[in-house]
Structure formats: structure tokens, C-alpha cells
Motif scaffolding. Structure first.
Motif, PDB file in Angstrom:
ATOM      1  N   MET A  38       2.112   2.041  91.766  1.00  0.00           N
ATOM      2  CA  MET A  38       2.751   2.631  90.512  1.00  0.00           C
ATOM      3  C   MET A  38       1.461   3.000  89.517  1.00  0.00           C
ATOM      4  N   MET A  49       0.984   5.130  85.403  1.00  0.00           N
ATOM      5  CA  MET A  49       1.747   5.781  84.294  1.00  0.00           C
ATOM      6  C   MET A  49       1.070   7.237  84.278  1.00  0.00           C
ATOM      7  N   GLY A  78       6.250  -3.689  88.574  1.00  0.00           N
ATOM      8  CA  GLY A  78       5.583  -2.574  87.732  1.00  0.00           C
ATOM      9  C   GLY A  78       3.950  -2.351  88.285  1.00  0.00           C
ATOM     10  N   MET A 107       6.636   6.466  84.861  1.00  0.00           N
ATOM     11  CA  MET A 107       6.116   5.784  85.806  1.00  0.00           C
ATOM     12  C   MET A 107       6.286   6.621  87.125  1.00  0.00           C
TER      13      MET A 107
END
Length: 189
Positions: free
Chosen positions: A88, A90, A117, A95
Motif C-alpha cells: 500500500m 499514499m 495500512g 491509499m
């Protein structure tokens, strides 16, 4: 002690809350460590999914005790049609999730935490919901060390990693592309 637990159970909401706490507490107790070649796997766990969910995630910590890099991929699971290692990142507040091509590299002496995350094991096209209190098994493949079947105890929806603060860092889904990419955006407060 049993009388106290029965009194809590009779308390309705208090009994339900006690049961939920006990279910979360058992995740750390049920989790086992695994060794395959020079690789050590610790703290495997997964999050429960709501009914109708098509994907779920599992997490673990991987340590390479060897002298050469190794690569982690997911060989399969009975719980889903597909199993992959996802990363993942950003991008402008969104995301982005995508498969790690060729497997996730674990360098010699390195410990990598697959966690909410971040990098994780993605279980796609689930055959049934992942239910808190159960386990889900997946076969992990290491390029050099070989394969190992890992049991991931399932914690509640939104649960934090075993030993972490509550909250779990939930994200809202924005959409899912057919190319295996998923975009998520943090909820606005």
C-alpha cells in the motif's frame, strides 16, 4: 470465578463486551510461530470480514535469519480463490493497493512486519466470511526457504494488531479495479 462470569453474562451488554474482549485476547494466545529454512514467522493474524465481503487481509512478521535475500509470496488458501502479497502507498491523499510482483523481498537480517495500512496478505474472492474466533490457513512460499502452511487466528473487524493499541487504522474503500489495484481513502474527520 464461574459465578462472576455467569453474572457478567446475565448483564447482557456487559456479558457481550466481556466475550468480545476475550475473543480479541485469544488471538495472541492462539497464534503460533513458524520456521522454514532461515525464515522465522511470528504473530500471524487476520481480521474478520463482514458478510458479502469479497476480500480479506492477513498479517504477520517475517524475519530472515539467513545470509541471502528471500522473497515471500502467497501460494494459496482454501478460504479464497486467490492469495497475494499486497503493498500500500499514499498518492495525493489516496491509499493505493497493488500486488507485489515477484514476491516481497526480505533482506538478510531484516524483519518485515506485514500490518494494517502497509504490506499484507490479500485473500481475494473469499469463499466465506472470515469470522472472529476462527482461523484461516494460507500456504506461504519463500523463493529460497520453501513453503509453509500458516494458521492466522481471526480477530474482530477493525481489530488492532495483537499487542497494539486499539483502533486498528480502518480505511474506507473508494473502488476496486479489474487489474488487481484497489484505492482507499482515509475517512475525513
Amino acid at each position: 470465578m464461574i459465578e462472576r462470569m455467569q453474572a457478567y453474562a446475565r448483564g447482557g451488554l456487559v456479558g457481550a463486551m466481556t466475550l468480545a474482549v476475550l475473543q480479541l485476547a485469544t488471538v495472541g494466545v492462539q497464534a503460533a510461530d513458524y520456521d522454514v529454512g532461515s525464515i522465522h514467522i511470528a504473530q500471524p493474524w487476520a481480521r474478520a470480514t463482514p458478510k458479502g465481503a469479497s476480500a480479506g487481509a492477513a498479517y504477520l512478521t517475517v524475519t530472515n535469519n539467513g545470509t541471502a535475500p528471500d522473497r515471500l509470496s502467497c501460494a494459496g488458501t482454501d478460504a479464497a480463490a486467490q492469495c497475494q502479497i499486497h503493498t500500500m502507498s499514499m498518492d495525493n491523499g489516496v491509499m493505493k493497493m497493488r500486488p507485489v510482483e515477484g514476491g516481497l523481498e526480505i533482506k538478510p537480517g531484516e524483519t518485515v512486519a506485514l500490518k494494517p495500512g502497509s504490506d499484507h496478505v490479500m485473500l481475494m474472492n473469499l469463499k466465506h466470511p472470515l469470522e472472529a474466533g476462527n482461523t484461516v490457513e494460507a500456504t506461504l512460499q519463500f523463493e529460497k526457504a520453501g513453503t509453509v502452511k500458516v494458521a492466522f487466528p481471526i480477530a474482530a473487524i477493525g481489530a488492532a494488531a495483537p499487542g497494539a493499541a486499539a483502533g486498528g487504522g480502518s480505511m474506507m474503500m473508494e473502488g476496486h479495479g479489474s487489474g488487481g489495484n484497489m484505492m482507499m481513502q482515509s475517512p475525513k474527520h
